[in-house]
Design a protein around this motif. Structure first.
Motif, PDB file in Angstrom:
ATOM      1  N   THR A 128       0.870  -1.175   0.000  1.00 18.16           N
ATOM      2  CA  THR A 128       0.000   0.000   0.000  1.00 18.16           C
ATOM      3  C   THR A 128       0.902   1.218   0.000  1.00 18.16           C
ATOM      4  O   THR A 128       1.683   1.422   0.928  1.00 18.16           O
ATOM      5  CB  THR A 128      -0.908   0.008   1.238  1.00 18.16           C
ATOM      6  N   VAL A 130       1.280   5.470  -0.658  1.00 16.16           N
ATOM      7  CA  VAL A 130       0.643   6.775  -0.752  1.00 16.16           C
ATOM      8  C   VAL A 130       1.699   7.774  -1.186  1.00 16.16           C
ATOM      9  O   VAL A 130       2.674   8.007  -0.466  1.00 16.16           O
ATOM     10  CB  VAL A 130       0.003   7.209   0.586  1.00 16.16           C
ATOM     11  N   ASP A 131       1.545   8.309  -2.397  1.00 17.04           N
ATOM     12  CA  ASP A 131       2.490   9.282  -2.972  1.00 17.04           C
ATOM     13  C   ASP A 131       3.930   8.779  -2.938  1.00 17.04           C
ATOM     14  O   ASP A 131       4.857   9.520  -2.620  1.00 17.04           O
ATOM     15  CB  ASP A 131       2.386  10.627  -2.266  1.00 17.04           C
ATOM     16  N   LEU A 141      -4.488   3.706   6.670  1.00 17.60           N
ATOM     17  CA  LEU A 141      -5.150   4.551   5.686  1.00 17.60           C
ATOM     18  C   LEU A 141      -6.642   4.513   5.972  1.00 17.60           C
ATOM     19  O   LEU A 141      -7.347   3.574   5.609  1.00 17.60           O
ATOM     20  CB  LEU A 141      -4.853   4.046   4.271  1.00 17.60           C
ATOM     21  N   VAL A 147      -7.932  12.547  -2.929  1.00 14.18           N
ATOM     22  CA  VAL A 147      -7.194  11.609  -3.781  1.00 14.18           C
ATOM     23  C   VAL A 147      -7.335  12.042  -5.233  1.00 14.18           C
ATOM     24  O   VAL A 147      -8.446  12.277  -5.718  1.00 14.18           O
ATOM     25  CB  VAL A 147      -7.727  10.170  -3.587  1.00 14.18           C
ATOM     26  N   HIS A 171      -1.714   1.924  -5.170  1.00 14.34           N
ATOM     27  CA  HIS A 171      -1.013   3.198  -5.088  1.00 14.34           C
ATOM     28  C   HIS A 171      -2.034   4.327  -5.063  1.00 14.34           C
ATOM     29  O   HIS A 171      -2.831   4.475  -6.001  1.00 14.34           O
ATOM     30  CB  HIS A 171      -0.088   3.343  -6.303  1.00 14.34           C
ATOM     31  N   PHE A 172      -2.019   5.111  -4.012  1.00 15.13           N
ATOM     32  CA  PHE A 172      -2.898   6.267  -3.860  1.00 15.13           C
ATOM     33  C   PHE A 172      -2.087   7.512  -4.149  1.00 15.13           C
ATOM     34  O   PHE A 172      -1.057   7.738  -3.516  1.00 15.13           O
ATOM     35  CB  PHE A 172      -3.473   6.347  -2.442  1.00 15.13           C
ATOM     36  N   THR A 174      -2.316  11.541  -4.092  1.00  6.74           N
ATOM     37  CA  THR A 174      -3.148  12.633  -3.577  1.00  6.74           C
ATOM     38  C   THR A 174      -3.006  13.858  -4.478  1.00  6.74           C
ATOM     39  O   THR A 174      -2.077  13.957  -5.278  1.00  6.74           O
ATOM     40  CB  THR A 174      -2.779  12.985  -2.135  1.00  6.74           C
TER      41      THR A 174
END
Length: 180
Positions: A128, A130-131, A141, A147, A171-172, A174
């Motif tokens: 997981t 994030v950025d 999360l 997002v 992959h998130f 933002t």
């Protein structure tokens, strides 16, 4: 008796030809009506927006990426009211978020593959991110607020994203801050 069967064959052929001609006539009439209706509309143009993804550590069009990938924009997430990682199965049915009482046992599964362990020392096989920053605990999360897009990569991604992406990656990305 053979004369009767010949007459019935000839009659069947006539009926078949007549039915075929009537179908063709109906299709021609419908297409003519459709053309008349299309000319009355002011030439609409259909555009398909490109989705840029960073699945291979560089920005590329999602159609040019040779991976099993699902990419969804933030506007689509907001329109479908997807606000938590548990709801990712609404955009990709192969993704499940298993919630557990202990945070170390919570995690994602892709195509039924994931890590089920109660030990905090075991890393998840679905990474997981994030950025670009890997989350050790996917349960941290809590919401999908602000997002820009979500990229779900199925299959081993260890070459580009490390050993804890052996079964896939979520992959998130933002939204970038905007100066007002």
């Amino acid at each position: 008796m053979p004369i009767h069967s010949r007459l019935s064959r000839a009659r069947k052929t006539e009926l078949f030809v007549g039915a075929s001609l009537s179908v063709v006539a109906l299709l021609a009439a419908n297409s003519a009506l459709a053309e008349d209706g299309a000319t009355s509309v002011v030439n609409p143009t259909i555009t398909v927006d490109e989705i840029m993804v960073t699945a291979q550590k560089r920005a590329e069009n999602v159609q040019d990426v040779p991976l099993a990938i699902t990419a969804v924009r933030g506007e689509s997430l907001a329109a479908m009211n997807i606000t938590q990682p548990q709801q990712l199965s609404l955009i990709d049915p192969s993704v499940r978020f298993k919630q557990s009482l202990s945070s170390s046992a919570s995690g994602l599964t892709i195509r039924g593959v994931g890590t089920s362990s109660f030990s905090a020392g075991i890393e998840q096989s679905i990474s997981t991110v994030v950025d670009g920053v890997v989350l050790a605990d996917p349960a941290s999360l809590a919401t999908l607020a602000d997002v820009e897009r979500v990229e779900i990569l199925r299959g081993p991604q260890g070459m580009l994203f490390g050993k804890n992406a052996s079964a896939g990656l979520v992959h998130f990305i933002t939204n970038r801050p905007k100066l007002q």
